[in-house]
Design an enzyme around this catalytic site. Sequence first.
Site, PDB file in Angstrom:
ATOM      1  N   ILE A  64       0.903  -1.152   0.000  1.00  0.00           N
ATOM      2  CA  ILE A  64       0.000   0.000   0.000  1.00  0.00           C
ATOM      3  C   ILE A  64       0.944   1.204   0.000  1.00  0.00           C
ATOM      4  CG2 ILE A  64      -0.147  -0.103   2.545  1.00  0.00           C
ATOM      5  CD1 ILE A  64      -2.890   1.135   2.443  1.00  0.00           C
ATOM      6  N   SER A  65       0.685   2.191  -0.861  1.00  0.00           N
ATOM      7  CA  SER A  65       1.580   3.348  -0.969  1.00  0.00           C
ATOM      8  C   SER A  65       1.553   4.158   0.321  1.00  0.00           C
ATOM      9  CB  SER A  65       1.138   4.251  -2.117  1.00  0.00           C
ATOM     10  OG  SER A  65       0.999   3.505  -3.301  1.00  0.00           O
ATOM     11  N   LYS A  66       2.643   4.926   0.551  1.00  0.00           N
ATOM     12  CA  LYS A  66       2.662   5.728   1.778  1.00  0.00           C
ATOM     13  C   LYS A  66       1.634   6.858   1.675  1.00  0.00           C
ATOM     14  CE  LYS A  66       6.610   8.537   0.381  1.00  0.00           C
ATOM     15  NZ  LYS A  66       7.992   8.873   0.628  1.00  0.00           N
TER      16      LYS A  66
END
Length: 219
Positions: A64-66
Amino acid sequence: MTARRDYAVARRRMVDEQLRRAGVTDRVVLKAMEAVPRHLFVPRMLWHRAYEPCALPIGHGQTISKPFTVGLMSALLEVQPGERILEIGSGSGYQAAVLAEMGAVVHTVERVGPLAERAASSLAKLGCDRVTVATGDGSFGAADRGPWHGIIVTACAPGLPEAMARQLEDGGRLLIPIEHEGDQILYRYRREGERLSVERSVGCQFVPLLPGVEEAGLA
Ligand code: SAH
């Protein structure tokens, strides 16, 4: 166990420290990211880390992207309520949930079947009925369901996928990380009639945009 209230506090702090102070000031984006429970999109054993300023593993070698990346991309997409947005790379479903919370109608495509299923179930549990999730290869967009007001690619491409650019509405935006000699840069393309303009945004770090499951022999 951490209470729901604590997650809400962590979320407010995430928005303040990782977004607002880092230059993401679009109020619609900030409000959406304060509302969407990011912890519900990561594996349970990582719930306590969901609001940290980093990407987190979601299984199948994907992340999951930051929060900053999700916030920045959501702002760069310039979403207006009711617009039809295509996302390539559903991953956890979190980015799609944020765009839906901003008022978009989202179709998201994920090549890894079990991730697509989990994303769909996380979104359904939250009552996110403005998002549809499909399993498949999104390297060429989704022409059959287009055209789109916005296309957001959350995996890094080797170059501009012309097919996606053709699926943009007039005024539509395509947000895509592209790799150049080992560095990834986020680009925003915009269709203006027959013309496609391009702006370079920031350096970034995404997993590669891969061919679909059948092509990769994983089916
Ligand atoms: N937007 C996600 C994070 C994306 S990670 C989130 O909010 O959690 C990138 C995802 O792109 C991975 O899940 C990966 O499996 C997927 N992906 C890579 N190549 C793809 C392709 N050709 N078509 C569809 N999905 C792809």
